[in-house]
Design an enzyme around this catalytic site. Sequence first.
Site, PDB file in Angstrom:
ATOM      1  N   ASN A  93      98.558 -45.515 -10.331  1.00 10.49           N
ATOM      2  CA  ASN A  93      98.883 -46.605  -9.426  1.00 10.49           C
ATOM      3  C   ASN A  93      99.314 -46.135  -8.051  1.00 10.49           C
ATOM      4  O   ASN A  93      99.045 -46.790  -7.046  1.00 10.49           O
ATOM      5  CB  ASN A  93     100.005 -47.459 -10.047  1.00 10.49           C
ATOM      6  CG  ASN A  93     100.628 -48.392  -9.041  1.00 10.49           C
ATOM      7  OD1 ASN A  93     100.031 -49.387  -8.646  1.00 10.49           O
ATOM      8  ND2 ASN A  93     101.837 -48.066  -8.597  1.00 10.49           N
ATOM      9  N   TYR A 159      91.826 -44.935   4.086  1.00  7.10           N
ATOM     10  CA  TYR A 159      92.206 -45.703   2.894  1.00  7.10           C
ATOM     11  C   TYR A 159      90.967 -46.252   2.183  1.00  7.10           C
ATOM     12  O   TYR A 159      90.809 -46.091   0.965  1.00  7.10           O
ATOM     13  CB  TYR A 159      93.137 -46.845   3.291  1.00  7.10           C
ATOM     14  CG  TYR A 159      93.608 -47.693   2.132  1.00  7.10           C
ATOM     15  CD1 TYR A 159      94.569 -47.211   1.246  1.00  7.10           C
ATOM     16  CD2 TYR A 159      93.098 -48.970   1.925  1.00  7.10           C
ATOM     17  CE1 TYR A 159      95.003 -47.987   0.176  1.00  7.10           C
ATOM     18  CE2 TYR A 159      93.520 -49.743   0.870  1.00  7.10           C
ATOM     19  CZ  TYR A 159      94.477 -49.258  -0.006  1.00  7.10           C
ATOM     20  OH  TYR A 159      94.903 -50.022  -1.065  1.00  7.10           O
ATOM     21  N   LYS A 163      89.505 -45.185  -1.634  1.00  2.70           N
ATOM     22  CA  LYS A 163      89.367 -46.132  -2.741  1.00  2.70           C
ATOM     23  C   LYS A 163      87.912 -46.256  -3.201  1.00  2.70           C
ATOM     24  O   LYS A 163      87.642 -46.405  -4.398  1.00  2.70           O
ATOM     25  CB  LYS A 163      89.922 -47.498  -2.325  1.00  2.70           C
ATOM     26  CG  LYS A 163      91.425 -47.503  -2.065  1.00  2.70           C
ATOM     27  CD  LYS A 163      92.223 -47.052  -3.283  1.00  2.70           C
ATOM     28  CE  LYS A 163      93.710 -47.197  -3.069  1.00  2.70           C
ATOM     29  NZ  LYS A 163      94.505 -46.808  -4.256  1.00  2.70           N
TER      30      LYS A 163
END
Length: 272
Positions: A93, A159, A163
């Site tokens: 996470n 970012y 991802k």
Amino acid sequence: MRYPDLKQKRVLITGASGGLGAAMARSFGAHGARVIVHYRTRHSGAEQVCADILAGGAEAVMLQADLRSESALNRLADQSWAQWDGIDILINNAGVVLKAAVLDAEAAHWDDTMNINLRAPYLLSRRIAGHMIDTKQAGVILHNSSIHATNSVQHFSAYAASKAALESLSRVQALEWAPYNIRVNCFAPGVVPVERTQQALESAREQWMPHMPLGRFGLGEDIAALALFLASDASAWTTGQSYVADGGMLARMDMPNRPRPDMPPMPDPIED
């Protein structure tokens, strides 16, 4: 929804001292799972999450590690495995969000984002899956992705790239580890206020709501509910997928423009 098969499952959640990680840790604890709450610096937050789980009658411990360090990651994996003689569910996470124009972000910013958002899940899942395979234990690995993995906006280059790569990695892991009964999936949150973003998002609510078909921001509990499903036997025939929970935002394909952010501070040095 209740998932009785999660009772007594051994769960490691990174970045669980606050935000989405804390919400997931509490939800797994409420299902009777034994939860390892990972943190880097927020000792008090991890302590509170563990106290909440213990108060509900489940088991919880907290472990500290800097996910930028491979040796620290290996220690986290091995200590977690030793805690209850195995891990059934790993949830990668922890992550960082770098908001910077491409021309403003230095190589150190890019490297730091990739180290935490991509390299750390790669190394930790590799270590835990290795233990699972060696001991013939089935398991579930979940990665926290983002709606930015497939649809992004300006100033999120590092970012979004991290991802997108994480989702590709998860599909490869799912294929390679399926013969060992290890399932790998991603969950991709939309806009969910957490401690560091709550005030900014609330102050911009009028800007955001026209882009939210369901008319609200997400809650930590919304993402925790998805993680519970993906970790449980209810999704036993599901692997190699990414599941979006964003209130319909991507279906609208309409995200607000954002002003160019300030130069980001340099990342913290790695502490071994």
